[in-house]
Design a protein around this motif. Sequence first.
Motif, PDB file in Angstrom:
ATOM      1  N   GLU A   9       0.834  -1.211   0.000  1.00 66.44           N
ATOM      2  CA  GLU A   9       0.000   0.000   0.000  1.00 66.44           C
ATOM      3  C   GLU A   9       0.868   1.261   0.000  1.00 66.44           C
ATOM      4  OE1 GLU A   9      -0.691  -2.538   2.318  1.00 66.44           O
ATOM      5  OE2 GLU A   9      -2.139  -3.311   0.858  1.00 66.44           O
ATOM      6  N   ILE A  10       2.069   1.143   0.617  1.00 68.49           N
ATOM      7  CA  ILE A  10       2.910   2.336   0.740  1.00 68.49           C
ATOM      8  C   ILE A  10       3.272   2.898  -0.620  1.00 68.49           C
ATOM      9  CG2 ILE A  10       5.238   3.065   1.400  1.00 68.49           C
ATOM     10  CD1 ILE A  10       4.812   1.604   3.982  1.00 68.49           C
ATOM     11  N   GLU A  11       3.782   2.024  -1.520  1.00 66.78           N
ATOM     12  CA  GLU A  11       4.156   2.583  -2.819  1.00 66.78           C
ATOM     13  C   GLU A  11       2.919   2.788  -3.701  1.00 66.78           C
ATOM     14  OE1 GLU A  11       5.709  -0.601  -2.211  1.00 66.78           O
ATOM     15  OE2 GLU A  11       5.539  -1.794  -4.037  1.00 66.78           O
ATOM     16  N   GLU A  12       1.866   1.980  -3.458  1.00 71.57           N
ATOM     17  CA  GLU A  12       0.659   2.171  -4.273  1.00 71.57           C
ATOM     18  C   GLU A  12       0.048   3.554  -4.014  1.00 71.57           C
ATOM     19  OE1 GLU A  12      -1.541  -1.346  -3.440  1.00 71.57           O
ATOM     20  OE2 GLU A  12      -0.280  -2.516  -4.805  1.00 71.57           O
ATOM     21  N   ALA A  13       0.069   3.966  -2.729  1.00 69.50           N
ATOM     22  CA  ALA A  13      -0.446   5.295  -2.391  1.00 69.50           C
ATOM     23  C   ALA A  13       0.360   6.370  -3.104  1.00 69.50           C
ATOM     24  CB  ALA A  13      -0.389   5.501  -0.876  1.00 69.50           C
ATOM     25  N   MET A  44       2.051   6.030  -5.850  1.00 69.02           N
ATOM     26  CA  MET A  44       1.842   5.988  -7.290  1.00 69.02           C
ATOM     27  C   MET A  44       0.486   6.578  -7.662  1.00 69.02           C
ATOM     28  SD  MET A  44       3.800   2.442  -7.930  1.00 69.02           S
ATOM     29  CE  MET A  44       3.202   1.961  -9.523  1.00 69.02           C
ATOM     30  N   MET A  45      -0.499   6.427  -6.742  1.00 70.39           N
ATOM     31  CA  MET A  45      -1.792   7.091  -6.943  1.00 70.39           C
ATOM     32  C   MET A  45      -1.619   8.588  -7.052  1.00 70.39           C
ATOM     33  SD  MET A  45      -4.531   5.058  -6.720  1.00 70.39           S
ATOM     34  CE  MET A  45      -5.561   4.204  -5.551  1.00 70.39           C
ATOM     35  N   ASP A  46      -0.692   9.117  -6.260  1.00 70.11           N
ATOM     36  CA  ASP A  46      -0.454  10.558  -6.265  1.00 70.11           C
ATOM     37  C   ASP A  46       0.358  10.995  -7.474  1.00 70.11           C
ATOM     38  OD1 ASP A  46      -1.824  10.692  -3.956  1.00 70.11           O
ATOM     39  OD2 ASP A  46      -0.077  10.768  -2.638  1.00 70.11           O
ATOM     40  N   GLY A  47       0.617  10.097  -8.383  1.00 69.42           N
ATOM     41  CA  GLY A  47       1.266  10.486  -9.622  1.00 69.42           C
ATOM     42  C   GLY A  47       2.747  10.180  -9.697  1.00 69.42           C
ATOM     43  N   ALA A  48       3.284   9.501  -8.686  1.00 69.75           N
ATOM     44  CA  ALA A  48       4.703   9.165  -8.741  1.00 69.75           C
ATOM     45  C   ALA A  48       4.912   7.974  -9.663  1.00 69.75           C
ATOM     46  CB  ALA A  48       5.220   8.836  -7.347  1.00 69.75           C
ATOM     47  N   THR A  49       6.073   7.929 -10.337  1.00 69.93           N
ATOM     48  CA  THR A  49       6.395   6.731 -11.111  1.00 69.93           C
ATOM     49  C   THR A  49       6.854   5.656 -10.138  1.00 69.93           C
ATOM     50  OG1 THR A  49       8.705   7.326 -11.365  1.00 69.93           O
ATOM     51  CG2 THR A  49       7.183   8.160 -13.041  1.00 69.93           C
ATOM     52  N   ARG A  50       7.017   4.429 -10.660  1.00 68.61           N
ATOM     53  CA  ARG A  50       7.449   3.316  -9.822  1.00 68.61           C
ATOM     54  C   ARG A  50       8.794   3.631  -9.154  1.00 68.61           C
ATOM     55  NH1 ARG A  50       5.692  -1.529  -7.449  1.00 68.61           N
ATOM     56  NH2 ARG A  50       4.420  -2.075  -9.242  1.00 68.61           N
ATOM     57  N   ALA A  53       9.159   6.572  -1.057  1.00 67.11           N
ATOM     58  CA  ALA A  53       8.270   5.956  -0.069  1.00 67.11           C
ATOM     59  C   ALA A  53       8.839   4.674   0.530  1.00 67.11           C
ATOM     60  CB  ALA A  53       6.910   5.665  -0.716  1.00 67.11           C
ATOM     61  N   VAL A  54       9.497   3.849  -0.293  1.00 68.01           N
ATOM     62  CA  VAL A  54       9.921   2.536   0.209  1.00 68.01           C
ATOM     63  C   VAL A  54      11.277   2.606   0.908  1.00 68.01           C
ATOM     64  CG1 VAL A  54      10.348   0.147  -0.415  1.00 68.01           C
ATOM     65  CG2 VAL A  54       8.571   1.422  -1.589  1.00 68.01           C
ATOM     66  N   ILE A  55      12.256   3.242   0.241  1.00 64.28           N
ATOM     67  CA  ILE A  55      13.611   3.275   0.799  1.00 64.28           C
ATOM     68  C   ILE A  55      13.654   3.866   2.213  1.00 64.28           C
ATOM     69  CG2 ILE A  55      15.909   4.332   0.508  1.00 64.28           C
ATOM     70  CD1 ILE A  55      15.590   1.962  -1.253  1.00 64.28           C
TER      71      ILE A  55
END
Lengths: 335, 287
Positions: free
Chosen positions: A227-231, A233-239, A246-248
Motif C-alpha cells: 500500500e505504501i508505494e501504491e499510495a 503511485m496514486m499521487d502520480g509518482a512513477t514506480r 516511499a519505500v527506501i
Amino acid sequence: MLKQLRASAGTVGIHTALVIAIIISSVPFYWAAQNSIKFTRDTIRSTPTLWGFDITADPYRKFWFRSEDQSMWQVALFVLALAAVISALVWAARRAETTWPWNLGVALTLWIGMQLFPRVFDMNREFDYFINSVYVTVLTVIISIGIGLLAGYALARYSGLSGAVILIVALAFRALPRTAFVLPYFIVAKELGILDSRLVIVLALVAINQPFTIWMLRSFFMEVPREIEEAAMMDGATRLQAFRMAVIPIMWPGIIATSLFTMLLAYNEFLFVRVLAVTEWTLPVAISALTGGESTTTLTEAAAASVSITLPIVIVIIMFQKHLVKGLGAGAVKG
Amino acid sequence: MTRRTFGWFAWPSVAVMSVLMVFPLVTTVFLSMTRIFLRDLSSREWIGFDNYTEILQDPDFWSAFRLTMLFVAIVVPAHVVLGFGLANLLDRVTRARGFYLAALLLPFIVTPVVSTLLVRDLFDRGGLLSWLWEVVTGDPFVIHAGNVKWVIILHGIWSITPFAVITFFAGMQTLPEERIEAADMDGAGFWAKQRFVVIPHLRSLIIFVLLITIMDAYRVFDSSFVFGQSVGKSAHALSVYSFNTALNAQIGRIGKGNAISVLMVIGIFVVLIPFLRKSYQEQIADR
C-alpha cells in the motif's frame, strides 16, 4: 519461598553457563591482546606469562611504522585529535535536524585523517593495505547494496516465473565453491592485464555476494506493505519515484543489516584478494604473508597485527549490533 | 509489477551475476578438460576427462575429501545444537544480554585468517591451551600433521556457532508468549516445550542455518590454508587442494585445479538439489 530459591539458582546457573561460553569465545582474543603488548622474551617461556610482565607498544610500532624511533606519544595524540573531531561531529549530528551532511562530514574527516597519516608519520606498507581494505570494503558495500536494492525490490513485487528462477539460480550460486569462480577470474584478468586492480577485486566481491544480498534485501522488502508505494503511485509518482521516496526511507534497518554482512564479507575476504592482487593486498592477505612460511615476524608482532585488523570491525559491529540481530531474524523469514 | 518494470529494476544485478558467475563457471568446466600450466597460460591442450581420472587416483584428493567430509559432518550438527542451546540461555536472561550477545558474536565477525592464527597461537608450543594440556597430560600440545584436522574442526565450530546463536535468538524473540503459557498450562516440561513449541516455531530458521552452513563448511578455505602453511598437505580441505594444485608456483596445474572445482560443484549440487527443488516449489506456490 522454595520456588523462588530454585528460580534464582536457575538464573545463576544460566549466567554461569553464558560466562563460560563467552570465555571460550573470547579466549583467543584475550591471548592475542596480551601477546601484543609483551616483549618477546616473555612469549617464549615454557610456562605462559599471564601477569607481571613488562608492557610495551613496540609490536604495534613495528607493524605500522617504518622508522624505529617513531614516538608513540605523537601517534596517540594524532589519533586522539581525530577521534575528538569525529565525536564532535557525531555529537553535533544528534542535535541537528538532518543527519546526512554530518555523516558525510564524519566520513570526510576519516578520509582526510587517513590521507594525512602517512604524510605526518613514516608508515609501513601495512598502512597502504589498510587503506586498500577500506577502499575495497566501502566500494563493495555501495555497489552491492545499490544494485541489490533494485533487484531485491523487483523480486519482492514481481510474481512472474522468471523471478522465481532468478532466486533459485542465485541460491545455487551461493552454494558453489569460490575456487570455481576465482580461477577463471585469474586467467581472464591475467590475459587482459588487469590483475592487481582494486576495482576488479571489488567487482568480483560484488558478484559473489549478490545472491546473498538480493535474498536478504528481498525478505526485508516483503515486509514492506504494498500500500505504501501504491499510495505514492496514486499521487502520480512513477514506480522508481515511489521506490525512492516511499519505500527506501522505511527500509533503512534492512539496508544497514545487509550492509553489515556485505562489509564483513569484503573486509574478511582472503581467497579472492590473494589470487587477484599482486601488490594491492588487503589486510587478511598481508597478515597471512606476514606469518606464513619463512617469515621472521615475531609472535608479538603477529599478535599486534591481529588486534589491529580486528579492532575496526569490532567497533563497527558493536555500534550496529542490534541491526545485525534483526537482520538475521528477518533474513531467514523466507529462507 | 509488470514484466517490463521488473526487467528494468533487476537487470543490473542479473547482468553482474551472469557476466561474473555464469561465464566463469562455463570457463571452469571448459578449462577442466584442458592441460594448461600457470607458467604459460597461452598454451592449452584439449585432453578430455584425463584431469578427472588423474584426480580420482590422487591420494591427496582423497585425503582432502575425507577432511572436508569430516569437517562438514561434525561442524554442521555441532554448531546447530550448541547454537540452539546458547540461544535458549540468552533468551532466558534479561540482565547483561547485550553484553553476552556482543561477546558471543566475536568469533563470527573476526577475519577468519586472523582467528585461525589466534587459535594456532593458543595451541602451539608456548600457547595458553598447549600449556593447559601439558598441566593435564604431562606433554605440551603441539599441532602436527596427525591432529591438525581436529584443530581445524574446533576452530570451525568456534567461529560458526555465533551465526546459529543470533539467528535462533532472533527467531525466539518472535515466539508469542501465549504459546509458552499454553504449554505451561498443559503441564509441559522443559524438553516437551522445546520439542513441541520452540523447535516447530524455529523450523524454517533451522533449515536456513543448515543450508547456509553446509554450503560454507563444504568450501572451508581460510583456516585450512593457514594451517596448511605450517603443517602441509594434511591440513588441506578440497578448496585448498584445488587452489594449491592450480596456483602453487611449483605445481601450477590450472586445468587440474579447475577439474577439482567442477567435482566440488557436482558434489554440493547432489546434496542441495532437494533443498533447491523445495525452495523452487515454495517460490512458485507463493506467486
